[in-house]
Design a protein around this motif. Structure first.
Motif, mmCIF file in Angstrom:
data_model
loop_
_atom_site.group_PDB
_atom_site.id
_atom_site.type_symbol
_atom_site.label_atom_id
_atom_site.label_comp_id
_atom_site.label_asym_id
_atom_site.label_seq_id
_atom_site.Cartn_x
_atom_site.Cartn_y
_atom_site.Cartn_z
ATOM 1 N N VAL A 99 0.849 -1.200 0.000
ATOM 2 C CA VAL A 99 0.000 0.000 0.000
ATOM 3 C C VAL A 99 0.878 1.241 0.000
ATOM 4 O O VAL A 99 1.776 1.352 0.829
ATOM 5 C CB VAL A 99 -0.907 0.030 1.251
ATOM 6 C CG1 VAL A 99 -1.799 1.261 1.239
ATOM 7 C CG2 VAL A 99 -1.752 -1.240 1.341
ATOM 8 N N PRO A 100 0.647 2.169 -0.904
ATOM 9 C CA PRO A 100 -0.356 2.183 -1.981
ATOM 10 C C PRO A 100 0.170 1.673 -3.306
ATOM 11 O O PRO A 100 -0.558 1.621 -4.288
ATOM 12 C CB PRO A 100 -0.678 3.667 -2.094
ATOM 13 C CG PRO A 100 0.660 4.318 -1.893
ATOM 14 C CD PRO A 100 1.347 3.488 -0.822
ATOM 15 N N GLU A 125 -1.526 -1.252 -5.012
ATOM 16 C CA GLU A 125 -2.896 -0.825 -5.333
ATOM 17 C C GLU A 125 -2.915 0.032 -6.595
ATOM 18 O O GLU A 125 -3.796 -0.113 -7.451
ATOM 19 C CB GLU A 125 -3.489 -0.040 -4.164
ATOM 20 C CG GLU A 125 -3.753 -0.880 -2.926
ATOM 21 C CD GLU A 125 -4.325 -0.069 -1.774
ATOM 22 O OE1 GLU A 125 -4.867 -0.687 -0.843
ATOM 23 O OE2 GLU A 125 -4.221 1.177 -1.805
ATOM 24 N N GLU A 139 -2.240 -2.141 -9.653
ATOM 25 C CA GLU A 139 -3.429 -2.914 -10.054
ATOM 26 C C GLU A 139 -4.309 -2.099 -11.001
ATOM 27 O O GLU A 139 -4.917 -2.641 -11.931
ATOM 28 C CB GLU A 139 -4.237 -3.336 -8.822
ATOM 29 C CG GLU A 139 -3.641 -4.477 -8.015
ATOM 30 C CD GLU A 139 -3.713 -5.822 -8.723
ATOM 31 O OE1 GLU A 139 -4.498 -5.958 -9.698
ATOM 32 O OE2 GLU A 139 -2.988 -6.746 -8.316
ATOM 33 N N LYS A 140 -4.366 -0.799 -10.764
ATOM 34 C CA LYS A 140 -5.233 0.071 -11.562
ATOM 35 C C LYS A 140 -4.704 0.328 -12.978
ATOM 36 O O LYS A 140 -5.460 0.777 -13.834
ATOM 37 C CB LYS A 140 -5.431 1.409 -10.831
ATOM 38 C CG LYS A 140 -6.327 1.297 -9.618
ATOM 39 C CD LYS A 140 -7.739 0.884 -10.027
ATOM 40 C CE LYS A 140 -8.637 0.642 -8.841
ATOM 41 N NZ LYS A 140 -10.002 0.236 -9.249
ATOM 42 N N LYS A 183 -9.131 7.865 -4.149
ATOM 43 C CA LYS A 183 -8.891 6.746 -3.233
ATOM 44 C C LYS A 183 -8.295 7.203 -1.903
ATOM 45 O O LYS A 183 -8.713 6.751 -0.832
ATOM 46 C CB LYS A 183 -7.947 5.736 -3.897
ATOM 47 C CG LYS A 183 -7.406 4.641 -2.988
ATOM 48 C CD LYS A 183 -8.435 3.595 -2.687
ATOM 49 C CE LYS A 183 -7.827 2.420 -1.910
ATOM 50 N NZ LYS A 183 -8.837 1.416 -1.556
#
Length: 268
Positions: A42-43, A46, A49-50, A259
């Motif tokens: 994190v982050p 994350e 992944e996007k 986010k």
């Protein structure tokens, strides 16, 4: 004579095939279709992944390998186990290259994680008293960064310099006890110390929000933007360019803003 001609032709054919093989291999290395990137959870993971759908539209697959420290992702990249990594800022990368003799470089800045001062016992800076214990990251760059945050809050004074340690404290009126710990251990240490300066990625993993839970937070004009790191000789390869563009895309900028609500901010 026929035998000599046959041998010469055979040699040319062999070298031609080798050359063709090398050309194919070079092309494969120039534009590989599966990109392996190391990241902390994190982050960084994350965010990665996007970008998978963005890369897929351009014909690439992204494989993310998770790490929970600040050393192995660089050694794995240097050894060729990764194509890139995403977890660090420029001062840390420069220090690593200097100490390890590596030639790693960065392509793009992605986001800034403001470092915060947290405590389970103290709510405000003016509540710090004599002999309070504060844990900071053990590595040189983040440790220096943490000490500068304490200095900015008026808790200590430090010598001038890009990198400082607790031995560079020149004024400590409250006799603060500075303890150095590995960065991933800092959230757990909050029960054992009075306060801790924690990197945002580890704070978020411990459900600590810098904008809500931190007593003090690093300025948003901090130079410690997180970057995409690659081997220097690979910077201009097609798959690295596509990866860099995806991380600096409009979609990722909006994702970071929505986010993380200001606890992490885009650096592009």
């Amino acid at each position: 004579m026929k035998k000599i001609i046959t041998v010469i032709i055979s040699v040319f054919l062999i070298f031609g095939l080798v050359g063709c093989g090398n050309s194919k291999e070079a092309s494969k290395n120039q534009d590989k279709k599966t990109i392996v990137v190391g990241a902390t959870p994190v982050p960084h993971a994350e965010i990665l992944e996007k970008i998978k759908p963005i890369l897929e539209k351009k014909g690439y697959k992204l494989e993310i390998k998770i790490f929970n420290d600040y050393v192995i992702p660089n050694t794995a990249l240097n050894d060729g186990e990764l194509d890139a990594n995403f977890f660090q800022h420029i001062p840390y990368l420069n220090k690593f290259n200097s100490e390890k003799g590596t030639k790693l470089d960065y392509t793009v800045k992605v986001h800034l994680e403001p470092m915060g001062l947290y405590s389970n016992k103290i709510k405000k800076i003016d509540q710090f008293k004599n002999n309070v214990s504060i844990a900071i990251p053990k590595d040189p760059t983040n440790g220096s960064r943490a000490l500068r945050l304490l200095e900015n809050e008026g808790l200590i004074k430090l010598k001038k310099g890009e990198l400082v340690t607790k031995f560079d404290i020149i004024e400590n009126k409250l006799n603060l006890k500075i303890q150095e710990l590995d960065a991933p251990q800092l959230p757990r240490a909050l029960n054992d110390v009075d306060a801790a300066v924690i990197n945002t990625n580890y704070a978020l993993q411990a459900n600590l929000n810098p904008t809500k839970d931190a007593i003090a937070i690093e300025s948003k004009d901090s130079p410690y933007a997180n970057i995409l790191v690659v081997k220097k000789e690979n910077k201009d390869k097609s798959y690295i360019k596509v990866l860099s563009e995806a991380l600096n895309s409009k979609e990722i900028k909006e994702f970071i803003k929505e986010k993380y609500k200001g606890s992490i901010i885009p650096a592009f």
